[in-house]
Write a protein that holds these residues in place. Structure first.
Motif, PDB file in Angstrom:
ATOM      1  N   VAL A   1      17.746  12.597  23.974  1.00 13.26           N
ATOM      2  CA  VAL A   1      16.818  11.523  24.304  1.00 13.26           C
ATOM      3  C   VAL A   1      15.441  12.130  24.543  1.00 13.26           C
ATOM      4  O   VAL A   1      15.305  13.136  25.249  1.00 13.26           O
ATOM      5  CB  VAL A   1      17.261  10.745  25.560  1.00 13.26           C
ATOM      6  CG1 VAL A   1      16.218   9.708  25.953  1.00 13.26           C
ATOM      7  CG2 VAL A   1      18.605  10.063  25.298  1.00 13.26           C
ATOM      8  N   GLN A   2      14.444  11.491  23.956  1.00 15.37           N
ATOM      9  CA  GLN A   2      13.060  11.918  24.180  1.00 15.37           C
ATOM     10  C   GLN A   2      12.228  10.724  24.597  1.00 15.37           C
ATOM     11  O   GLN A   2      12.422   9.615  24.109  1.00 15.37           O
ATOM     12  CB  GLN A   2      12.464  12.523  22.907  1.00 15.37           C
ATOM     13  CG  GLN A   2      13.004  13.894  22.558  1.00 15.37           C
ATOM     14  CD  GLN A   2      12.229  14.536  21.428  1.00 15.37           C
ATOM     15  OE1 GLN A   2      11.768  13.847  20.525  1.00 15.37           O
ATOM     16  NE2 GLN A   2      12.085  15.851  21.472  1.00 15.37           N
ATOM     17  N   LEU A   3      11.301  10.972  25.517  1.00 20.89           N
ATOM     18  CA  LEU A   3      10.320   9.977  25.905  1.00 20.89           C
ATOM     19  C   LEU A   3       8.957  10.486  25.471  1.00 20.89           C
ATOM     20  O   LEU A   3       8.535  11.559  25.895  1.00 20.89           O
ATOM     21  CB  LEU A   3      10.324   9.750  27.414  1.00 20.89           C
ATOM     22  CG  LEU A   3      11.586   9.179  28.044  1.00 20.89           C
ATOM     23  CD1 LEU A   3      11.361   8.948  29.532  1.00 20.89           C
ATOM     24  CD2 LEU A   3      12.019   7.910  27.367  1.00 20.89           C
ATOM     25  N   ALA A  22       7.632   5.621  24.450  1.00 20.04           N
ATOM     26  CA  ALA A  22       8.682   5.285  23.500  1.00 20.04           C
ATOM     27  C   ALA A  22       9.878   6.185  23.722  1.00 20.04           C
ATOM     28  O   ALA A  22       9.745   7.406  23.722  1.00 20.04           O
ATOM     29  CB  ALA A  22       8.170   5.433  22.078  1.00 20.04           C
ATOM     30  N   ALA A  23      11.028   5.574  23.879  1.00 22.24           N
ATOM     31  CA  ALA A  23      12.273   6.325  24.047  1.00 22.24           C
ATOM     32  C   ALA A  23      13.001   6.383  22.722  1.00 22.24           C
ATOM     33  O   ALA A  23      13.110   5.369  22.018  1.00 22.24           O
ATOM     34  CB  ALA A  23      13.148   5.658  25.093  1.00 22.24           C
ATOM     35  N   SER A  24      13.479   7.557  22.391  1.00 19.02           N
ATOM     36  CA  SER A  24      14.205   7.720  21.135  1.00 19.02           C
ATOM     37  C   SER A  24      15.442   8.569  21.349  1.00 19.02           C
ATOM     38  O   SER A  24      15.527   9.331  22.306  1.00 19.02           O
ATOM     39  CB  SER A  24      13.300   8.366  20.086  1.00 19.02           C
ATOM     40  OG  SER A  24      12.879   9.642  20.495  1.00 19.02           O
ATOM     41  N   GLY A  25      16.386   8.420  20.448  1.00 20.28           N
ATOM     42  CA  GLY A  25      17.633   9.155  20.549  1.00 20.28           C
ATOM     43  C   GLY A  25      18.807   8.197  20.550  1.00 20.28           C
ATOM     44  O   GLY A  25      18.664   6.998  20.337  1.00 20.28           O
ATOM     45  N   SER A  26      19.958   8.745  20.810  1.00 23.11           N
ATOM     46  CA  SER A  26      21.180   7.946  20.824  1.00 23.11           C
ATOM     47  C   SER A  26      21.331   7.299  22.200  1.00 23.11           C
ATOM     48  O   SER A  26      21.865   7.894  23.129  1.00 23.11           O
ATOM     49  CB  SER A  26      22.392   8.834  20.523  1.00 23.11           C
ATOM     50  OG  SER A  26      23.566   8.059  20.495  1.00 23.11           O
ATOM     51  N   ILE A  27      20.842   6.086  22.307  1.00 22.71           N
ATOM     52  CA  ILE A  27      20.780   5.377  23.584  1.00 22.71           C
ATOM     53  C   ILE A  27      21.620   4.114  23.511  1.00 22.71           C
ATOM     54  O   ILE A  27      21.466   3.320  22.577  1.00 22.71           O
ATOM     55  CB  ILE A  27      19.326   5.011  23.938  1.00 22.71           C
ATOM     56  CG1 ILE A  27      18.462   6.282  24.057  1.00 22.71           C
ATOM     57  CG2 ILE A  27      19.270   4.213  25.234  1.00 22.71           C
ATOM     58  CD1 ILE A  27      16.978   6.007  24.145  1.00 22.71           C
ATOM     59  N   PHE A  28      22.487   3.926  24.491  1.00 23.87           N
ATOM     60  CA  PHE A  28      23.268   2.700  24.546  1.00 23.87           C
ATOM     61  C   PHE A  28      22.427   1.559  25.107  1.00 23.87           C
ATOM     62  O   PHE A  28      22.371   0.475  24.529  1.00 23.87           O
ATOM     63  CB  PHE A  28      24.520   2.893  25.395  1.00 23.87           C
ATOM     64  CG  PHE A  28      25.273   1.619  25.667  1.00 23.87           C
ATOM     65  CD1 PHE A  28      25.242   1.030  26.933  1.00 23.87           C
ATOM     66  CD2 PHE A  28      25.985   0.983  24.661  1.00 23.87           C
ATOM     67  CE1 PHE A  28      25.913  -0.152  27.183  1.00 23.87           C
ATOM     68  CE2 PHE A  28      26.658  -0.202  24.902  1.00 23.87           C
ATOM     69  CZ  PHE A  28      26.617  -0.770  26.166  1.00 23.87           C
ATOM     70  N   ALA A  29      21.790   1.800  26.228  1.00 20.28           N
ATOM     71  CA  ALA A  29      20.977   0.756  26.858  1.00 20.28           C
ATOM     72  C   ALA A  29      19.978   1.373  27.821  1.00 20.28           C
ATOM     73  O   ALA A  29      20.283   2.362  28.480  1.00 20.28           O
ATOM     74  CB  ALA A  29      21.854  -0.233  27.607  1.00 20.28           C
ATOM     75  N   LYS A  99      21.599   4.509  29.790  1.00 21.21           N
ATOM     76  CA  LYS A  99      22.951   4.978  29.551  1.00 21.21           C
ATOM     77  C   LYS A  99      23.061   5.422  28.096  1.00 21.21           C
ATOM     78  O   LYS A  99      22.583   4.735  27.198  1.00 21.21           O
ATOM     79  CB  LYS A  99      23.983   3.887  29.825  1.00 21.21           C
ATOM     80  CG  LYS A  99      24.210   3.586  31.293  1.00 21.21           C
ATOM     81  CD  LYS A  99      25.401   2.640  31.458  1.00 21.21           C
ATOM     82  CE  LYS A  99      25.746   2.421  32.919  1.00 21.21           C
ATOM     83  NZ  LYS A  99      26.954   1.574  33.073  1.00 21.21           N
ATOM     84  N   LEU A 100      23.721   6.554  27.906  1.00 20.84           N
ATOM     85  CA  LEU A 100      23.915   7.060  26.547  1.00 20.84           C
ATOM     86  C   LEU A 100      25.108   6.395  25.866  1.00 20.84           C
ATOM     87  O   LEU A 100      25.149   6.258  24.647  1.00 20.84           O
ATOM     88  CB  LEU A 100      24.102   8.571  26.584  1.00 20.84           C
ATOM     89  CG  LEU A 100      22.909   9.370  27.140  1.00 20.84           C
ATOM     90  CD1 LEU A 100      23.241  10.853  27.167  1.00 20.84           C
ATOM     91  CD2 LEU A 100      21.659   9.121  26.320  1.00 20.84           C
ATOM     92  N   ARG A 101      26.079   6.003  26.670  1.00 20.28           N
ATOM     93  CA  ARG A 101      27.273   5.305  26.177  1.00 20.28           C
ATOM     94  C   ARG A 101      27.549   4.149  27.134  1.00 20.28           C
ATOM     95  O   ARG A 101      27.074   4.109  28.262  1.00 20.28           O
ATOM     96  CB  ARG A 101      28.472   6.260  26.133  1.00 20.28           C
ATOM     97  CG  ARG A 101      28.286   7.465  25.236  1.00 20.28           C
ATOM     98  CD  ARG A 101      28.290   7.105  23.773  1.00 20.28           C
ATOM     99  NE  ARG A 101      28.179   8.284  22.916  1.00 20.28           N
ATOM    100  CZ  ARG A 101      27.032   8.765  22.477  1.00 20.28           C
ATOM    101  NH1 ARG A 101      25.886   8.174  22.803  1.00 20.28           N
ATOM    102  NH2 ARG A 101      27.015   9.832  21.698  1.00 20.28           N
ATOM    103  N   ALA A 102      28.407   3.247  26.698  1.00 19.93           N
ATOM    104  CA  ALA A 102      28.699   2.060  27.501  1.00 19.93           C
ATOM    105  C   ALA A 102      29.278   2.427  28.864  1.00 19.93           C
ATOM    106  O   ALA A 102      28.976   1.777  29.864  1.00 19.93           O
ATOM    107  CB  ALA A 102      29.655   1.149  26.752  1.00 19.93           C
ATOM    108  N   TYR A 103      30.085   3.472  28.899  1.00 24.23           N
ATOM    109  CA  TYR A 103      30.764   3.816  30.149  1.00 24.23           C
ATOM    110  C   TYR A 103      30.241   5.111  30.755  1.00 24.23           C
ATOM    111  O   TYR A 103      30.853   5.692  31.643  1.00 24.23           O
ATOM    112  CB  TYR A 103      32.277   3.890  29.912  1.00 24.23           C
ATOM    113  CG  TYR A 103      32.843   2.564  29.496  1.00 24.23           C
ATOM    114  CD1 TYR A 103      33.186   2.319  28.164  1.00 24.23           C
ATOM    115  CD2 TYR A 103      33.017   1.538  30.418  1.00 24.23           C
ATOM    116  CE1 TYR A 103      33.698   1.097  27.776  1.00 24.23           C
ATOM    117  CE2 TYR A 103      33.524   0.310  30.035  1.00 24.23           C
ATOM    118  CZ  TYR A 103      33.861   0.094  28.716  1.00 24.23           C
ATOM    119  OH  TYR A 103      34.361  -1.123  28.336  1.00 24.23           O
ATOM    120  N   SER A 104      29.096   5.574  30.293  1.00 22.97           N
ATOM    121  CA  SER A 104      28.521   6.784  30.878  1.00 22.97           C
ATOM    122  C   SER A 104      27.720   6.432  32.127  1.00 22.97           C
ATOM    123  O   SER A 104      27.413   5.272  32.391  1.00 22.97           O
ATOM    124  CB  SER A 104      27.632   7.502  29.863  1.00 22.97           C
ATOM    125  OG  SER A 104      26.540   6.682  29.485  1.00 22.97           O
ATOM    126  N   ALA A 105      27.400   7.452  32.873  1.00 21.36           N
ATOM    127  CA  ALA A 105      26.630   7.253  34.104  1.00 21.36           C
ATOM    128  C   ALA A 105      25.176   6.934  33.769  1.00 21.36           C
ATOM    129  O   ALA A 105      24.662   7.298  32.704  1.00 21.36           O
ATOM    130  CB  ALA A 105      26.703   8.504  34.964  1.00 21.36           C
TER     131      ALA A 105
END
Length: 120
Positions: A1-3, A22-29, A99-105
């Motif tokens: 993730v990069q800002l 701008a946030a980029s990368g593999s982001i869930f939410a 969050k990077l995944r739905a169930y991640s911290a």
């Protein structure tokens, strides 16, 4: 993730600037997004935050002058700064909780600082 933060610069008192993050990368939410600032010799302080639902909060010193907004589809956050004062001079930092995944911290990320200088 990069800002990636952009938009700082030099402006005269009473002028305007817009900061973008701008946030980029593999982001869930992305949940809260916000801006902090740190002036020389002072602690970093919260300037404004905005939730994913669009609820915004501001430090008293910028209320009525700054507006925070976000584009959830583009993972971006904008801080529009009007009627700038010399005391707004600081390095401004973008901050997000995501969050990077739905169930991640929930994780906190910071962007690189961008200098805002208000001077005649």
């Amino acid at each position: 993730v990069q800002l990636q933060a952009s938009g700082g610069g030099l402006v005269q008192p009473g002028g305007s600037l817009g900061l973008s993050c701008a946030a980029s990368g593999s982001i869930f939410a992305i949940f809260a997004m916000g801006w902090y600032r740190q002036a020389p010799g002072k602690q970093r302080e919260l300037v404004a935050t905005i939730t994913s639902g669009g609820n915004a909060n501001y430090v008293d010193s910028v209320k009525g002058r700054f507006t925070i907004s976000r584009d959830n589809a583009k993972n971006t956050c904008i801080l529009q700064m009007n009627s700038l004062k010399p005391e707004d001079t600081a390095v401004y930092y973008c901050n997000v909780y995501l969050k990077l995944r739905a169930y991640s911290a929930l994780q906190e990320y910071w962007g690189q600082g961008t200098q805002v200088t208000v001077s005649s």
